[in-house]
Design a protein around this motif. Structure first.
Motif, mmCIF file in Angstrom:
data_model
loop_
_atom_site.group_PDB
_atom_site.id
_atom_site.type_symbol
_atom_site.label_atom_id
_atom_site.label_comp_id
_atom_site.label_asym_id
_atom_site.label_seq_id
_atom_site.Cartn_x
_atom_site.Cartn_y
_atom_site.Cartn_z
ATOM 1 N N PRO A 133 -10.934 -45.898 0.085
ATOM 2 C CA PRO A 133 -12.327 -46.225 -0.272
ATOM 3 C C PRO A 133 -12.780 -45.540 -1.560
ATOM 4 O O PRO A 133 -13.542 -46.127 -2.342
ATOM 5 N N ILE A 134 -12.303 -44.328 -1.789
ATOM 6 C CA ILE A 134 -12.725 -43.643 -3.031
ATOM 7 C C ILE A 134 -12.102 -44.323 -4.246
ATOM 8 O O ILE A 134 -12.765 -44.544 -5.272
ATOM 9 N N LEU A 135 -10.834 -44.701 -4.133
ATOM 10 C CA LEU A 135 -10.204 -45.415 -5.267
ATOM 11 C C LEU A 135 -10.964 -46.698 -5.578
ATOM 12 O O LEU A 135 -11.169 -47.059 -6.730
ATOM 13 N N LYS A 136 -11.404 -47.370 -4.502
ATOM 14 C CA LYS A 136 -12.166 -48.607 -4.701
ATOM 15 C C LYS A 136 -13.489 -48.291 -5.407
ATOM 16 O O LYS A 136 -13.866 -48.977 -6.376
ATOM 17 N N ALA A 137 -14.164 -47.250 -4.951
ATOM 18 C CA ALA A 137 -15.447 -46.884 -5.581
ATOM 19 C C ALA A 137 -15.241 -46.434 -7.027
ATOM 20 O O ALA A 137 -16.128 -46.562 -7.866
ATOM 21 N N MET A 138 -14.055 -45.901 -7.297
ATOM 22 C CA MET A 138 -13.741 -45.496 -8.681
ATOM 23 C C MET A 138 -13.360 -46.688 -9.563
ATOM 24 O O MET A 138 -13.208 -46.529 -10.763
ATOM 25 N N HIS A 139 -13.115 -47.836 -8.913
ATOM 26 C CA HIS A 139 -12.630 -49.018 -9.613
ATOM 27 C C HIS A 139 -11.261 -48.755 -10.234
ATOM 28 O O HIS A 139 -11.014 -49.035 -11.403
ATOM 29 N N ARG A 140 -10.371 -48.197 -9.410
ATOM 30 C CA ARG A 140 -9.041 -47.850 -9.930
ATOM 31 C C ARG A 140 -8.020 -48.978 -9.728
ATOM 32 O O ARG A 140 -6.892 -48.861 -10.210
ATOM 33 N N THR A 141 -8.350 -50.006 -9.016
ATOM 34 C CA THR A 141 -7.531 -51.236 -8.891
ATOM 35 C C THR A 141 -6.132 -51.037 -8.294
ATOM 36 O O THR A 141 -5.244 -51.855 -8.512
ATOM 37 N N TYR A 142 -5.908 -49.925 -7.570
ATOM 38 C CA TYR A 142 -4.689 -49.795 -6.758
ATOM 39 C C TYR A 142 -5.087 -49.054 -5.493
ATOM 40 O O TYR A 142 -6.153 -48.433 -5.444
ATOM 41 N N THR A 143 -4.221 -49.140 -4.490
ATOM 42 C CA THR A 143 -4.478 -48.419 -3.237
ATOM 43 C C THR A 143 -3.489 -47.259 -3.145
ATOM 44 O O THR A 143 -2.485 -47.238 -3.873
ATOM 45 N N PRO A 144 -3.716 -46.309 -2.230
ATOM 46 C CA PRO A 144 -2.734 -45.240 -2.065
ATOM 47 C C PRO A 144 -1.338 -45.795 -1.742
ATOM 48 O O PRO A 144 -0.330 -45.289 -2.247
ATOM 49 N N ASP A 145 -1.275 -46.862 -0.920
ATOM 50 C CA ASP A 145 0.038 -47.420 -0.574
ATOM 51 C C ASP A 145 0.738 -47.992 -1.798
ATOM 52 O O ASP A 145 1.945 -47.815 -1.995
ATOM 53 N N LYS A 146 -0.038 -48.691 -2.632
ATOM 54 C CA LYS A 146 0.573 -49.256 -3.852
ATOM 55 C C LYS A 146 1.046 -48.129 -4.769
ATOM 56 O O LYS A 146 2.082 -48.233 -5.424
ATOM 57 N N TYR A 147 0.265 -47.058 -4.816
ATOM 58 C CA TYR A 147 0.639 -45.927 -5.664
ATOM 59 C C TYR A 147 1.962 -45.324 -5.172
ATOM 60 O O TYR A 147 2.873 -45.055 -5.962
ATOM 61 N N LEU A 148 2.047 -45.128 -3.845
ATOM 62 C CA LEU A 148 3.267 -44.543 -3.278
ATOM 63 C C LEU A 148 4.466 -45.460 -3.511
ATOM 64 O O LEU A 148 5.577 -44.988 -3.794
ATOM 65 N N ASP A 149 4.227 -46.759 -3.416
ATOM 66 C CA ASP A 149 5.310 -47.713 -3.668
ATOM 67 C C ASP A 149 5.776 -47.604 -5.128
ATOM 68 O O ASP A 149 6.975 -47.636 -5.415
ATOM 69 N N LEU A 150 4.825 -47.422 -6.033
ATOM 70 C CA LEU A 150 5.175 -47.278 -7.454
ATOM 71 C C LEU A 150 6.024 -46.015 -7.665
ATOM 72 O O LEU A 150 7.054 -46.047 -8.357
ATOM 73 N N VAL A 151 5.598 -44.916 -7.049
ATOM 74 C CA VAL A 151 6.372 -43.670 -7.168
ATOM 75 C C VAL A 151 7.802 -43.915 -6.669
ATOM 76 O O VAL A 151 8.777 -43.507 -7.323
ATOM 77 N N ALA A 152 7.931 -44.611 -5.541
ATOM 78 C CA ALA A 152 9.258 -44.856 -4.961
ATOM 79 C C ALA A 152 10.108 -45.698 -5.916
ATOM 80 O O ALA A 152 11.302 -45.427 -6.112
ATOM 81 N N ARG A 153 9.488 -46.708 -6.525
ATOM 82 C CA ARG A 153 10.264 -47.577 -7.427
ATOM 83 C C ARG A 153 10.689 -46.827 -8.688
ATOM 84 O O ARG A 153 11.797 -47.008 -9.189
ATOM 85 N N ILE A 154 9.804 -45.981 -9.187
ATOM 86 C CA ILE A 154 10.167 -45.201 -10.390
ATOM 87 C C ILE A 154 11.292 -44.228 -10.051
ATOM 88 O O ILE A 154 12.265 -44.081 -10.798
ATOM 89 N N ARG A 155 11.184 -43.580 -8.884
ATOM 90 C CA ARG A 155 12.233 -42.609 -8.510
ATOM 91 C C ARG A 155 13.557 -43.308 -8.198
ATOM 92 O O ARG A 155 14.626 -42.739 -8.428
ATOM 93 N N ALA A 156 13.470 -44.530 -7.686
ATOM 94 C CA ALA A 156 14.715 -45.261 -7.421
ATOM 95 C C ALA A 156 15.406 -45.590 -8.746
ATOM 96 O O ALA A 156 16.633 -45.531 -8.858
ATOM 97 N N ALA A 157 14.601 -45.914 -9.760
ATOM 98 C CA ALA A 157 15.172 -46.263 -11.064
ATOM 99 C C ALA A 157 15.725 -45.030 -11.765
ATOM 100 O O ALA A 157 16.791 -45.082 -12.383
ATOM 101 N N ARG A 158 15.011 -43.903 -11.700
ATOM 102 C CA ARG A 158 15.436 -42.658 -12.377
ATOM 103 C C ARG A 158 15.202 -41.499 -11.413
ATOM 104 O O ARG A 158 14.149 -40.855 -11.452
ATOM 105 N N PRO A 159 16.174 -41.206 -10.564
ATOM 106 C CA PRO A 159 15.949 -40.202 -9.512
ATOM 107 C C PRO A 159 15.570 -38.824 -10.065
ATOM 108 O O PRO A 159 14.894 -38.062 -9.394
#
Ligand code: SF4
Length: 453
Positions: free
Chosen positions: A282-308
């Motif tokens: 809800p805070i990210l939404k109120a900040m207008h950050r256009t991602y959710t915590p889950d999407k953020y975590l998924d991004l971290v996982a994809r970046i780490r998979a590409a470059r551990p």
């Protein structure tokens, strides 16, 4: 010749802008000085991101009115973000201020300083309130931050690739102080980087408020590659440049093409900054950050998979309006889960003309401070653990010069942007060296030359 003192507040973009202003003044014969005490011109390049930064600059300028009493010829000016947002109000409130120059007019500062001196030479001291305020927009102004003052032996440099931001995060004043997104052309940027390489620079950091969304409205996607990835490829081709960094990005700008770039462009170092801001949906939404915590975590996982081996750093804001204990706890938990290499924690600061300033549920300062300290404790503990994990590993460092804390030693940065201190000869400056990390104390890493296997 008149001497100029420039004090810079805030981010790397401001440092770059000040460097350009200094160079333009020096080209006209002005000399730079390290203190306002022997200066004829004092320019404060300001930051508006937090109220405290504005108050510091206003306080500093206020104190300097005494200098004017003793040295009436002095010129005083505000530049940059606060100049842009407050404009003529600064001249009204601080009677000794001669110049207020906004973020699209840095290239005019030298003209304006000359003009103030010329008016005075013509005897227009009978107009004691003569001042220049220029906060107009100017198309193409992003192309004017392109020249560099390099210290002897300097091997790293910042390159401004765009200005402004259209994201409108509700806490952020930048869209109003820096204006809409405007990007430089790839050709001009590459030419600037080539010039730096010819002068001995080995590492460039590309700068922009949302750097990885560079030129998204101006240049087309080609072969599935965003304009930013096209730019990275072009800078990668520049002979002499060994490392490329960029800051400050937005998580939504890390599309697959950029993640893939970390696997195929060897000069792109293993470090990403991923500003989180909050771990609460809800805070990210109120900040207008256009991602959710889950999407953020998924991004971290994809970046780490590409470059551990990649280092990830972040920014977080505590005490955004409406942030409950549970929201804060979500941020804390996400920080622990990701285990960032480092994080910058900010207490929310109410900024004028931003949507969040008038939201209900403003958090009191004591709660913000308590959350800030608590989160810093989490961040620092993880950063120390991560540093300790590096002991015994071999890291490539770029030697930048003497250590700031002990001039008898040298310092360099790993590709993951960690500082390593070591004993060495001045001839090492500017070279890439393999270092074995011998020990870590708190936030400092100490290295010794790695013996090749
Ligand atoms: S993306 Fe960054 S600069 Fe742009 S509005 Fe959000 S916080 Fe401010």
């Amino acid at each position: 010749m008149p001497r100029v003192f420039i004090k810079t507040y805030g981010c790397q973009m401001n440092e770059r802008d000040s460097e350009q202003v200094a160079l333009m003044l020096m080209a006209r014969g002005y000399e730079m000085t390290e203190t306002e005490r022997d200066a004829d011109v004092v320019l404060l390049n300001t930051c508006s991101v937090r109220d405290m930064a504005e108050q510091k600059a206003i306080g500093k300028m206020g104190m300097m009115s005494k200098l004017r009493e003793r040295r009436p010829h002095m010129v005083f000016g505000f530049l940059g973000c606060m100049a842009q947002s407050r404009g003529a109000e600064l001249v009204r409130d601080l009677g000794h201020v001669d110049l207020v120059v906004g973020t699209q007019k840095f290239h005019r500062v030298a003209d304006y300083v000359d003009e103030v001196f010329a008016r005075r030479a013509q005897g227009s001291m009978d107009d004691p309130r003569f001042s220049i305020v220029d906060t107009e927009e100017e198309s193409g102004s992003q192309e004017t931050i392109r020249d560099h003052v390099l210290d002897p032996g300097q091997v790293t440099a910042f390159v401004s690739i765009m200005q402004g931001c259209n994201m409108h995060c509700t806490f952020c004043i930048v869209p109003s102080t820096r204006g809409a997104e405007r990007s430089r052309g790839i050709g001009e940027i590459v030419q600037e980087v080539r010039g730096l390489a010819e002068r001995g620079v080995r590492e460039v950091t590309l700068l922009g408020q949302i750097v990885n969304l560079y030129a998204r409205h101006e240049f087309p996607v080609r072969d599935g590659k965003s304009p930013f990835v096209q730019l990275l490829e072009a800078v990668h081709e520049v002979e002499g440049i060994e490392r490329i960094r960029f800051t400050s990005p937005h998580p939504i700008g890390y599309k697959e093409d950029l993640i893939l770039a970390f696997t195929r462009l060897p000069k792109l170092v293993e470090h990403v900054h991923l500003p989180l801001q909050s771990g609460s949906a809800p805070i990210l939404k109120a900040m207008h950050r256009t991602y959710t915590p889950d999407k953020y975590l998924d991004l971290v996982a994809r970046i780490r998979a590409a470059r551990p081996d990649i280092a990830i750093t972040t920014d977080a804001i505590v005490g955004f309006p409406g942030e409950t204990d549970a929201d804060y706890e979500a941020t804390r938990e996400l920080m622990r889960e990701v285990r960032f290499d480092n994080a910058f924690i900010f207490r929310y600061s109410q900024r004028r003309d931003t949507p969040a300033a008038s939201l209900p549920g403003q958090v009191d300062e004591a709660t913000k401070e308590a959350r800030n300290q608590d989160l810093l404790g989490v961040v620092n503990e993880i950063a120390r653990e991560r540093n300790a994990e590096m002991v015994g590993t071999t890291q490539e460092i770029l030697c930048e010069g003497p250590s700031k804390t002990n001039a008898d030693r040298l310092m360099g940065r790993t590709r993951t942007n960690k500082i390593v201190i070591f004993d060495g000869e001045p001839g090492s400056i500017g070279r890439l060296l393999d270092m074995r990390i011998a020990r870590a104390t708190g936030f400092s890493l100490y290295g010794e030359p790695a013996i090749p296997e």
